[in-house]
Design a protein around this motif. Structure first.
Motif, PDB file in Angstrom:
ATOM      1  N   LYS A   1       0.812  -1.217   0.000  1.00  0.00           N
ATOM      2  CA  LYS A   1       0.000   0.000   0.000  1.00  0.00           C
ATOM      3  C   LYS A   1       0.852   1.276   0.000  1.00  0.00           C
ATOM      4  O   LYS A   1       0.334   2.376  -0.015  1.00  0.00           O
TER       5      LYS A   1
ATOM      6  N   THR B   1       2.876   4.227  -1.265  1.00  0.00           N
ATOM      7  CA  THR B   1       2.916   4.927  -2.555  1.00  0.00           C
ATOM      8  C   THR B   1       4.313   5.483  -2.835  1.00  0.00           C
ATOM      9  O   THR B   1       5.151   5.584  -1.930  1.00  0.00           O
ATOM     10  N   ASP B   2       4.513   5.889  -4.071  1.00  0.00           N
ATOM     11  CA  ASP B   2       5.774   6.546  -4.444  1.00  0.00           C
ATOM     12  C   ASP B   2       5.975   7.799  -3.588  1.00  0.00           C
ATOM     13  O   ASP B   2       7.095   8.097  -3.159  1.00  0.00           O
ATOM     14  N   GLU B   3       4.883   8.501  -3.334  1.00  0.00           N
ATOM     15  CA  GLU B   3       4.961   9.743  -2.543  1.00  0.00           C
ATOM     16  C   GLU B   3       5.390   9.442  -1.109  1.00  0.00           C
ATOM     17  O   GLU B   3       6.200  10.163  -0.528  1.00  0.00           O
TER      18      GLU B   3
END
Ligand code: NAP
Length: 245
Positions: free
Chosen positions: A95, A97-99
């Motif tokens: 879950k 994210t790249d961010e």
């Protein structure tokens, strides 16, 4: 007065462990630049200790370079760098994210790299410097913290390498790795998990050998030791401050 005539810069100095460190260094004689993402918390701490408040996002190279320049302009030198600026964006890998990854890596790893690189120039010239980076027990692995544990383990490698590179110039570089400390960061973790903070703290304390959680001052005193000449022959080390082995 271990820091008489010394100048210190503390990132993330507006809250938690950074604020406690800034206060302790100042109480022992240092002139302190208190840096934080927002001006408000930095100013509050700086005003109370007669220090300099600097708003700075450590993941932005130009802001970091300006922060170092401002410190030098105000105080004329830089002896101690403590990097406490930090955030968490926990999630299980599938879950995450790249961010989530970029924000945590950029704040802890890139931010410390920028600060250390900008600070070393002056420390090397004056042949004196102390750097302390905030690692964490999460460096040893922690569920839901792929980004954070990677960054915190990376900081230990960074400190060992800089200890080798900067040692010939009388610059010591170490990390402190806290366990559970009562700050906004751990409060935010409890909130995210939907657990009342008091219950969360009791649960954490029961898992710690000393049967209590840490306070920011518990960590500040270890940081101050590593910033002082008492630990002059210690470099490239990580001290775990977690109430147990
Ligand atoms: P804290 O109270 O949340 O303080 C961290 C400070 O860093 C906050 O003021 C935060 O500002 C600031 N910050 C975040 N992103 C920044 C950025 N890009 N540039 C500059 N400042 C930034 O947390 P803490 O618990 O004292 O944590 C201090 C350090 O200890 C962190 O590196 C943390 O990872 C480490 N640590 C903490 C614990 C613990 O249990 N608390 C355990 C192990 C290690 P905002 O509040 O505005 O985001």
């Amino acid at each position: 007065m271990r820091f008489k005539d010394r100048v210190a810069l503390v990132t993330g100095g507006g809250r938690g462990i950074g604020a406690a460190s800034a206060r302790l260094l100042a109480a022992e004689g240092a002139r302190v630049a208190v840096s934080d993402l927002d001006d408000g918390p930095a100013r509050e701490v700086a005003d109370a200790i007669g220090g300099l408040a600097v708003a700075c996002d450590v993941s932005d190279r130009s802001q970091v370079e300006s922060m170092i320049e401002l410190t030098l302009k105000e105080f004329g030198r830089l002896d101690v760098l403590v990097t406490c600026a930090g955030i968490i964006r926990d999630n299980l890998l599938f879950k995450m994210t790249d961010e989530d990854w970029d924000l945590v890596i950029d704040t802890h790893l890139k931010g410390t790299f920028y600060c250390a690189r900008a600070a070393q120039k002056h420390m090397v010239e004056q042949k004196y410097g102390k750097m302390v980076f905030l690692s964490s027990t999460s460096a040893l692995g922690n569920r839901g913290q792929t980004n954070y544990s990677t960054a915190k383990a990376g900081l230990q490698g960074m400190a060992r390498t800089l200890a080798i590179e900067l040692g010939p110039f009388n610059v010591n570089v170490n990390t402190v790795a806290p366990g559970f400390v009562e700050t906004r960061m751990t409060r935010a973790t409890a909130e995210r998990m939907g657990v009342d903070f008091e219950t969360f703290k009791l649960g954490a304390a029961s898992q710690i050998a000393l049967r209590r959680i840490g306070q920011p001052e518990d960590i500040a005193s270890v940081i101050a030791f590593l910033c002082s000449d008492e630990s002059g022959f210690v470099s490239g080390q990580t001290i775990y401050a977690r109430g147990g082995p």
